[in-house]
Design a protein around this motif. Structure first.
Motif, mmCIF file in Angstrom:
data_model
loop_
_atom_site.group_PDB
_atom_site.id
_atom_site.type_symbol
_atom_site.label_atom_id
_atom_site.label_comp_id
_atom_site.label_asym_id
_atom_site.label_seq_id
_atom_site.Cartn_x
_atom_site.Cartn_y
_atom_site.Cartn_z
ATOM 1 N N ALA A 114 0.806 -1.229 0.000
ATOM 2 C CA ALA A 114 0.000 0.000 0.000
ATOM 3 C C ALA A 114 0.832 1.269 0.000
ATOM 4 O O ALA A 114 0.364 2.306 -0.476
ATOM 5 N N ASN A 115 2.050 1.229 0.551
ATOM 6 C CA ASN A 115 2.855 2.456 0.567
ATOM 7 C C ASN A 115 4.310 2.158 0.270
ATOM 8 O O ASN A 115 4.778 1.016 0.384
ATOM 9 N N ALA A 116 5.004 3.199 -0.140
ATOM 10 C CA ALA A 116 6.386 3.066 -0.594
ATOM 11 C C ALA A 116 7.315 2.597 0.521
ATOM 12 O O ALA A 116 8.270 1.856 0.271
ATOM 13 N N LYS A 117 7.055 3.018 1.744
ATOM 14 C CA LYS A 117 7.915 2.636 2.860
ATOM 15 C C LYS A 117 7.916 1.125 3.072
ATOM 16 O O LYS A 117 8.962 0.519 3.332
ATOM 17 N N ASP A 118 6.749 0.491 2.949
ATOM 18 C CA ASP A 118 6.670 -0.958 3.120
ATOM 19 C C ASP A 118 7.446 -1.688 2.033
ATOM 20 O O ASP A 118 8.100 -2.702 2.285
ATOM 21 N N ILE A 119 7.365 -1.186 0.798
ATOM 22 C CA ILE A 119 8.131 -1.797 -0.294
ATOM 23 C C ILE A 119 9.617 -1.677 -0.030
ATOM 24 O O ILE A 119 10.382 -2.637 -0.198
ATOM 25 N N TRP A 120 10.046 -0.490 0.393
ATOM 26 C CA TRP A 120 11.468 -0.249 0.654
ATOM 27 C C TRP A 120 11.991 -1.178 1.748
ATOM 28 O O TRP A 120 13.068 -1.762 1.629
ATOM 29 N N GLU A 121 11.222 -1.324 2.823
ATOM 30 C CA GLU A 121 11.633 -2.181 3.932
ATOM 31 C C GLU A 121 11.648 -3.654 3.521
ATOM 32 O O GLU A 121 12.507 -4.423 3.968
ATOM 33 N N GLU A 122 10.705 -4.057 2.673
ATOM 34 C CA GLU A 122 10.684 -5.431 2.184
ATOM 35 C C GLU A 122 11.914 -5.733 1.340
ATOM 36 O O GLU A 122 12.544 -6.789 1.481
ATOM 37 N N LEU A 123 12.269 -4.822 0.462
ATOM 38 C CA LEU A 123 13.456 -5.021 -0.376
ATOM 39 C C LEU A 123 14.720 -5.047 0.474
ATOM 40 O O LEU A 123 15.641 -5.839 0.230
ATOM 41 N N GLU A 124 14.774 -4.189 1.478
ATOM 42 C CA GLU A 124 15.929 -4.151 2.373
ATOM 43 C C GLU A 124 16.058 -5.468 3.138
ATOM 44 O O GLU A 124 17.154 -6.015 3.278
ATOM 45 N N ALA A 125 14.938 -5.984 3.634
ATOM 46 C CA ALA A 125 14.968 -7.238 4.391
ATOM 47 C C ALA A 125 15.332 -8.426 3.514
ATOM 48 O O ALA A 125 15.999 -9.362 3.953
ATOM 49 N N ARG A 126 14.902 -8.382 2.257
ATOM 50 C CA ARG A 126 15.117 -9.521 1.368
ATOM 51 C C ARG A 126 16.508 -9.535 0.744
ATOM 52 O O ARG A 126 17.146 -10.580 0.626
ATOM 53 N N PHE A 127 16.990 -8.359 0.341
ATOM 54 C CA PHE A 127 18.238 -8.315 -0.425
ATOM 55 C C PHE A 127 19.392 -7.628 0.300
ATOM 56 O O PHE A 127 20.547 -7.762 -0.118
ATOM 57 N N GLY A 128 19.094 -6.873 1.353
ATOM 58 C CA GLY A 128 20.169 -6.216 2.093
ATOM 59 C C GLY A 128 20.940 -7.223 2.936
ATOM 60 O O GLY A 128 20.370 -8.147 3.514
ATOM 61 N N GLN A 129 22.238 -7.049 2.982
ATOM 62 C CA GLN A 129 23.092 -7.922 3.775
ATOM 63 C C GLN A 129 23.570 -7.181 5.012
ATOM 64 O O GLN A 129 23.616 -5.957 5.048
ATOM 65 N N SER A 130 23.941 -7.950 6.020
ATOM 66 C CA SER A 130 24.542 -7.329 7.188
ATOM 67 C C SER A 130 25.872 -6.709 6.791
ATOM 68 O O SER A 130 26.507 -7.121 5.817
ATOM 69 N N SER A 131 26.306 -5.719 7.553
ATOM 70 C CA SER A 131 27.541 -5.007 7.210
ATOM 71 C C SER A 131 28.732 -5.949 7.159
ATOM 72 O O SER A 131 29.589 -5.837 6.273
ATOM 73 N N GLY A 132 28.790 -6.912 8.109
ATOM 74 C CA GLY A 132 29.924 -7.827 8.140
ATOM 75 C C GLY A 132 29.982 -8.712 6.910
ATOM 76 O O GLY A 132 31.049 -8.888 6.299
ATOM 77 N N ALA A 133 28.832 -9.271 6.499
ATOM 78 C CA ALA A 133 28.796 -10.142 5.329
ATOM 79 C C ALA A 133 29.138 -9.372 4.063
ATOM 80 O O ALA A 133 29.869 -9.859 3.195
ATOM 81 N N ARG A 134 28.586 -8.173 3.934
ATOM 82 C CA ARG A 134 28.860 -7.371 2.754
ATOM 83 C C ARG A 134 30.310 -6.910 2.726
ATOM 84 O O ARG A 134 30.932 -6.858 1.651
ATOM 85 N N LEU A 135 30.848 -6.560 3.880
ATOM 86 C CA LEU A 135 32.249 -6.149 3.962
ATOM 87 C C LEU A 135 33.160 -7.276 3.493
ATOM 88 O O LEU A 135 34.107 -7.056 2.724
ATOM 89 N N TYR A 136 32.864 -8.494 3.927
ATOM 90 C CA TYR A 136 33.662 -9.664 3.501
ATOM 91 C C TYR A 136 33.556 -9.866 1.997
ATOM 92 O O TYR A 136 34.569 -10.089 1.314
ATOM 93 N N GLN A 137 32.343 -9.773 1.456
ATOM 94 C CA GLN A 137 32.138 -9.993 0.030
ATOM 95 C C GLN A 137 32.878 -8.949 -0.802
ATOM 96 O O GLN A 137 33.521 -9.280 -1.806
ATOM 97 N N LEU A 138 32.793 -7.697 -0.391
ATOM 98 C CA LEU A 138 33.469 -6.635 -1.136
ATOM 99 C C LEU A 138 34.984 -6.788 -1.080
ATOM 100 O O LEU A 138 35.681 -6.610 -2.094
ATOM 101 N N GLN A 139 35.511 -7.105 0.102
ATOM 102 C CA GLN A 139 36.955 -7.301 0.239
ATOM 103 C C GLN A 139 37.424 -8.477 -0.599
ATOM 104 O O GLN A 139 38.511 -8.446 -1.188
ATOM 105 N N LYS A 140 36.609 -9.528 -0.658
ATOM 106 C CA LYS A 140 36.967 -10.705 -1.463
ATOM 107 C C LYS A 140 36.993 -10.345 -2.944
ATOM 108 O O LYS A 140 37.929 -10.714 -3.673
ATOM 109 N N GLU A 141 35.976 -9.628 -3.404
ATOM 110 C CA GLU A 141 35.940 -9.210 -4.811
ATOM 111 C C GLU A 141 37.124 -8.317 -5.138
ATOM 112 O O GLU A 141 37.729 -8.434 -6.214
#
Length: 279
Positions: free
Chosen positions: A126-153
């Motif tokens: 129904a609203n943009a905020k809910d969509i944004w939070e859903e995408l963040e929960a589904r595709f956003g990674q924790s800082s530690g996991a993302r930090l590891y992935q970026l450093q590896k790349e």
């Protein structure tokens, strides 16, 4: 029955896949339409939804897509609809209808920047905020996991078969995203020991060395000349050497061909640097 691609019909809306030029857009039409999917702006003026970002999110590089969307929504003064700072007014108030229209506009921008599968999965929010939070929960990674992935790349990244522009863009993108996760904060105080400047220079030198390490062997001569410069330039200044890429490509064809000269200006002293002729 569909007699032509501009005949009236009740289907849609359809996603804009690509801007061909100022007068034409490519539309994501179902294959069963059997019509060409490029339309002139005059045909679409009443139904085109603006693309806020130049790439459609398809489960890759969520951080980059999120950053681009945030910048675009902030520029349009609509970021409050996704961060909650522009709350929904109570039913019956004068602002209710205006808020609803603006909220639906933000939803359309978000849906239009998602792949079809992802867009359909959040279509009925129904609203943009809910969509944004859903995408963040589904595709956003924790800082530690993302930090590891970026450093590896970053550690695995080399130029390989790509040109230097593509290689530089990749390493710059990874570095910029890493900066958003980096806990290093240079001190803002004024001191005589110059520790702040030394820390920043150390990180700049580290980035330059990583960039040079990943270059192909054809850049060996230029790499050596850059490393002899004192103080070392930033990675951006190293990339900006005039005719750097062209001189390398010329030498790759024949060592007897004229190579472009590379000119660098020492920003600290104001003196002209060396002319670099890569091998």
């Amino acid at each position: 029955m569909r007699k032509g691609k501009l005949s009236p019909r009740g289907d849609g809306p359809f996603k804009v896949l690509e801007k061909i030029n100022d007068n034409a857009y490519k539309i994501d039409l179902p294959s069963e339409y059997n019509v060409h999917n490029v339309f002139n702006v005059s045909d679409l003026s009443s139904c085109v939804v603006a693309l806020l970002v130049n790439t459609v999110f398809d489960e890759k590089s969520f951080g980059g897509w999120k950053r681009a969307m945030w910048i675009a929504l902030t520029a349009k003064n609509k970021a409050g609809f996704i961060d909650g700072s522009t709350p929904e007014p109570e039913i019956g108030t004068d602002l209710r209808n205006a808020w609803g229209r603006a909220n639906n506009m933000v939803i359309s921008w978000i849906l239009n920047s998602l792949s079809r599968d992802i867009s359909e999965s959040v279509l009925y929010y129904a609203n943009a905020k809910d969509i944004w939070e859903e995408l963040e929960a589904r595709f956003g990674q924790s800082s530690g996991a993302r930090l590891y992935q970026l450093q590896k790349e970053l550690s695995d990244l080399i130029q390989g078969p790509t040109d230097i522009a593509t290689y530089f863009t990749k390493i710059k993108r990874l570095r910029d995203e890493l900066d958003t996760l980096d806990s290093f904060i240079p001190c803002s105080c004024i001191c005589s020991c110059k520790a702040k400047e030394k820390n920043i220079k150390s990180k700049q030198d580290e980035r330059l060395v990583k960039f040079l390490l990943g270059l192909n062997d054809s850049y060996c001569g230029a790499r050596g000349n850059i490393l002899m410069i004192s103080p070392l330039p930033t990675i951006s200044n190293a990339y900006a050497f005039r005719n750097f890429q062209n001189s390398i490509q010329g030498n790759a064809v024949s060592s007897n061909e004229n190579s472009g000269e590379v000119f660098m200006s020492n920003a600290k002293t104001g003196e002209q640097g060396k002319l670099l002729s890569p091998e």
